[in-house]
Design an enzyme around this catalytic site. Structure first.
Site, PDB file in Angstrom:
ATOM      1  N   HIS A 127       0.824  -1.102  -0.076  1.00 17.03           N
ATOM      2  CA  HIS A 127       0.035  -0.151   0.097  1.00 17.03           C
ATOM      3  C   HIS A 127       0.967   1.257   0.049  1.00 17.03           C
ATOM      4  O   HIS A 127       0.574   2.265  -0.700  1.00 17.03           O
ATOM      5  CB  HIS A 127      -0.897   0.037   1.193  1.00 17.03           C
ATOM      6  CG  HIS A 127      -1.941   1.176   1.334  1.00 17.03           C
ATOM      7  ND1 HIS A 127      -2.899   1.253   0.243  1.00 17.03           N
ATOM      8  CD2 HIS A 127      -2.021   2.282   2.304  1.00 17.03           C
ATOM      9  CE1 HIS A 127      -3.309   2.503   0.508  1.00 17.03           C
ATOM     10  NE2 HIS A 127      -2.944   2.906   1.633  1.00 17.03           N
ATOM     11  N   LYS A 189     -11.037  14.208  -4.541  1.00 16.78           N
ATOM     12  CA  LYS A 189     -12.290  13.715  -3.406  1.00 16.78           C
ATOM     13  C   LYS A 189     -11.888  14.769  -2.288  1.00 16.78           C
ATOM     14  O   LYS A 189     -10.749  14.868  -1.697  1.00 16.78           O
ATOM     15  CB  LYS A 189     -12.055  12.254  -3.101  1.00 16.78           C
ATOM     16  CG  LYS A 189     -13.290  11.896  -1.992  1.00 16.78           C
ATOM     17  CD  LYS A 189     -12.905  10.568  -1.459  1.00 16.78           C
ATOM     18  CE  LYS A 189     -11.467  10.460  -0.870  1.00 16.78           C
ATOM     19  NZ  LYS A 189     -11.529   8.918  -0.412  1.00 16.78           N
ATOM     20  N   ARG A 191     -14.341  16.596   1.166  1.00 19.78           N
ATOM     21  CA  ARG A 191     -15.400  16.929   1.924  1.00 19.78           C
ATOM     22  C   ARG A 191     -15.453  18.044   2.751  1.00 19.78           C
ATOM     23  O   ARG A 191     -14.367  18.371   3.514  1.00 19.78           O
ATOM     24  CB  ARG A 191     -15.382  15.597   3.231  1.00 19.78           C
ATOM     25  CG  ARG A 191     -16.783  15.576   4.138  1.00 19.78           C
ATOM     26  CD  ARG A 191     -16.663  14.605   5.056  1.00 19.78           C
ATOM     27  NE  ARG A 191     -16.335  13.185   4.568  1.00 19.78           N
ATOM     28  CZ  ARG A 191     -17.192  12.357   4.459  1.00 19.78           C
ATOM     29  NH1 ARG A 191     -18.487  12.377   4.198  1.00 19.78           N
ATOM     30  NH2 ARG A 191     -16.753  11.104   3.913  1.00 19.78           N
ATOM     31  N   ASP A 219     -11.588  -2.320  -0.678  1.00 18.99           N
ATOM     32  CA  ASP A 219     -12.061  -3.015   0.577  1.00 18.99           C
ATOM     33  C   ASP A 219     -13.604  -2.551   0.627  1.00 18.99           C
ATOM     34  O   ASP A 219     -14.306  -3.608   0.201  1.00 18.99           O
ATOM     35  CB  ASP A 219     -11.527  -2.123   1.697  1.00 18.99           C
ATOM     36  CG  ASP A 219     -11.649  -2.844   3.162  1.00 18.99           C
ATOM     37  OD1 ASP A 219     -12.699  -3.726   3.147  1.00 18.99           O
ATOM     38  OD2 ASP A 219     -11.330  -2.441   4.040  1.00 18.99           O
ATOM     39  N   GLY A 222     -16.721   1.924  -1.734  1.00 20.93           N
ATOM     40  CA  GLY A 222     -17.055   3.042  -1.461  1.00 20.93           C
ATOM     41  C   GLY A 222     -16.535   4.373  -2.505  1.00 20.93           C
ATOM     42  O   GLY A 222     -17.258   4.635  -3.268  1.00 20.93           O
TER      43      GLY A 222
END
Length: 309
Positions: A127, A189, A191, A219, A222
């Site tokens: 990762h 992305k 928020r 995973d 989403g």
């Protein structure tokens, strides 16, 4: 050379053994009534070059303990060299302190593997690349890029647009884009406020393009599905995702099936569940030849990096 498999992904181990024209060593890995792990290597491995194949996927703690106990058993049986072959390295997402008083669990697991007696580690698409530095023993971090590149050439008549689903994956996406001479786009992305939904902005023109979302781990799916929706809203003709490690926990498979993704392509670094096998939206690529060739080169002290030149 000897190959030993834990219980995490027996089918992959068998594929690697078949590629190398070897048999898996006779080894018993079972549980006592209280779920303690018991290992018994039923062949002589004294002085042998042994490769233990065990991804640390779900249930991660059980599979980590299996790996550690296998390594300890081989060390006590006087194996000359023990290589931990970990196609999927669990705990890799805990590679830094995300907040005060939090662990760096990837470093802890690395220490455990080293202390158990491993002499070398072979893994796939970590990762974060810096996890190689968590090990105090030689570590080869393979990439599934050759397998993915070959599959793209077989399934896409025109060169697609490569898309990173977040800013953190840009290096990976750029690497693939340069290999197939494709353009690159990025999903930004963010928020704006707590409790509000994420806003997806596309950096790059994807209108009328066949898009490939590229990531190392899926995973809950989403972020991947939201990115696919954002690409479709931006005018993408078709959206496909290529991901190395298909964790796909919870309702991830159903989420992928209901998303704008035409297909999710993963590797068999993690054993596929029945739900994944039965899904028409998910296809699995075999990495056994890639892992097998790397094992062969390590055993004969040949270059592993030249696999990707």
């Amino acid at each position: 050379m000897r190959l030993i498999s834990g219980n995490a992904n027996r089918s992959l181990s068998e594929g690697i053994a078949k590629f190398l024209e070897l048999n898996l060593a006779d080894c018993l890995v079972r549980r006592f009534a209280d779920e303690e792990v018991f290992v018994e290597v039923r062949e002589n491995v004294r002085g042998e070059d042994v490769f233990v194949i065990q991804p640390t996927s779900y249930p991660a703690n059980d599979h980590v303990m299996e790996l550690l106990i296998l390594i300890d058993a081989l060390r006590r049986a006087s194996a000359q060299r023990i290589t931990a072959v970990i196609p999927y390295f669990g705990y890799a997402r805990q590679d830094r302190k995300a907040g005060p008083r939090t662990p760096i669990s990837a470093k802890l697991v690395s220490n455990l593997i080293t202390e158990a007696g491993a002499d070398r580690v072979l893994t796939l698409d970590l990762h974060a690349g810096q996890i190689q530095g968590f090990f105090d023993i030689p570590t080869d971090n393979l990439t599934a890029m050759p397998v993915i590149k070959k599959d793209i050439k077989e399934h896409f008549s025109a060169t697609p647009m490569i898309v990173s689903p977040d800013v953190g994956g840009v290096v990976r996406a750029r690497h693939l884009a340069s290999r197939i001479n494709a353009d690159l786009a990025i999903v930004d992305k963010r928020r704006e406020k707590a409790g509000e939904s994420e806003v997806m902005n596309i950096i790059g023109d994807v209108s009328g393009c066949d898009c490939i979302l590229l990531d190392d781990i899926v995973d809950s799916a989403g972020t991947l599905c939201n990115a696919a929706q954002a690409l479709q809203d931006a005018g993408a003709k078709k959206v496909t995702a290529y991901v190395t490690h298909g964790v796909l926990s919870g309702k991830a498979v159903a989420r992928v099936s209901e998303s704008p993704l035409s297909e999710l392509v993963i590797t068999n670094s993690i054993r596929a569940t029945d739900e994944m096998k039965n899904s028409s939206s998910i296809r699995v690529l075999d990495i056994a030849p890639l892992m097998g060739e790397a094992i062969r080169r390590i055993s004969f002290s040949h270059s592993v990096s030249s696999l990707f030149d």
